[in-house]
Design a protein around this motif. Structure first.
Motif: not given
Length: 124
Positions: A47-53, A55-65
Motif C-alpha cells: 500500500f502507498v496511498a488512498a483517497q476516498t471519493w 477527497g476528505r479521507r487520505i491515507y499514506y504508508s509510513d514510508s511515503v508520508e
C-alpha cells in the motif's frame, strides 16, 4: 468495460520527482475510493496511498508520508500520485486501484479494479 491506465513512470535520480496519473473508465469513478500500490521484484504488493471519493479521507504508508501526495479530479476520472524526494527504495511497479465501498482499504485484496502498472526506477 472497466479500465485503469497508469502513466508517468520512468527513470529518475534520487531526490527527484515524478507524477503518476491513472485514467479511469467504465465505472462510476466519482463514487470510488482510489488507491496506489507498488510492487518491487520478489516483494509483496504494498500500500502507498488512498483517497476516498470526496477527497476528505487520505491515507499514506509510513514510508511515503510527507514525500508523496495523492489527489484526484473526478471531472476527469483521474487520480494522481505526486512523488517527491524519491529514493532508490521507491523503485517498483506502481499500480492504481479502485474500491467501491466508502472505506479506505490498505490491503490490495480489498480493491475491485486494477491498472496494468507503470515502472518507476530511482537511481543513486
Amino acid at each position: 468495460q472497466v479500465q485503469l491506465v497508469e502513466s508517468g513512470g520512468g527513470l529518475v535520480q534520487a531526490g527527484g520527482s515524478l507524477r503518476l496519473s491513472c485514467a479511469a473508465s467504465g465505472f462510476a469513478f466519482g463514487t470510488y475510493t482510489m488507491g496506489w500500490f507498488r510492487q518491487a521484484p520478489g516483494m509483496e504488493r504494498e500500500f502507498v496511498a488512498a483517497q476516498t471519493w470526496s477527497g476528505r479521507r487520505i491515507y499514506y504508508s509510513d514510508s511515503v508520508e510527507g514525500r508523496f501526495t495523492i489527489s484526484r479530479e473526478n471531472a476527469k476520472n483521474t487520480v494522481y500520485l505526486q512523488m517527491n524526494s524519491l529514493r532508490p527504495e521507491d523503485t517498483a511497479v506502481y499500480y492504481c486501484a479502485a474500491e467501491g465501498r466508502p472505506v479506505v482499504p490498505r490491503t490490495w485484496l480489498e480493491y475491485d479494479y486494477w491498472g496494468q502498472g507503470t515502472q518507476v526506477t530511482v537511481s543513486t
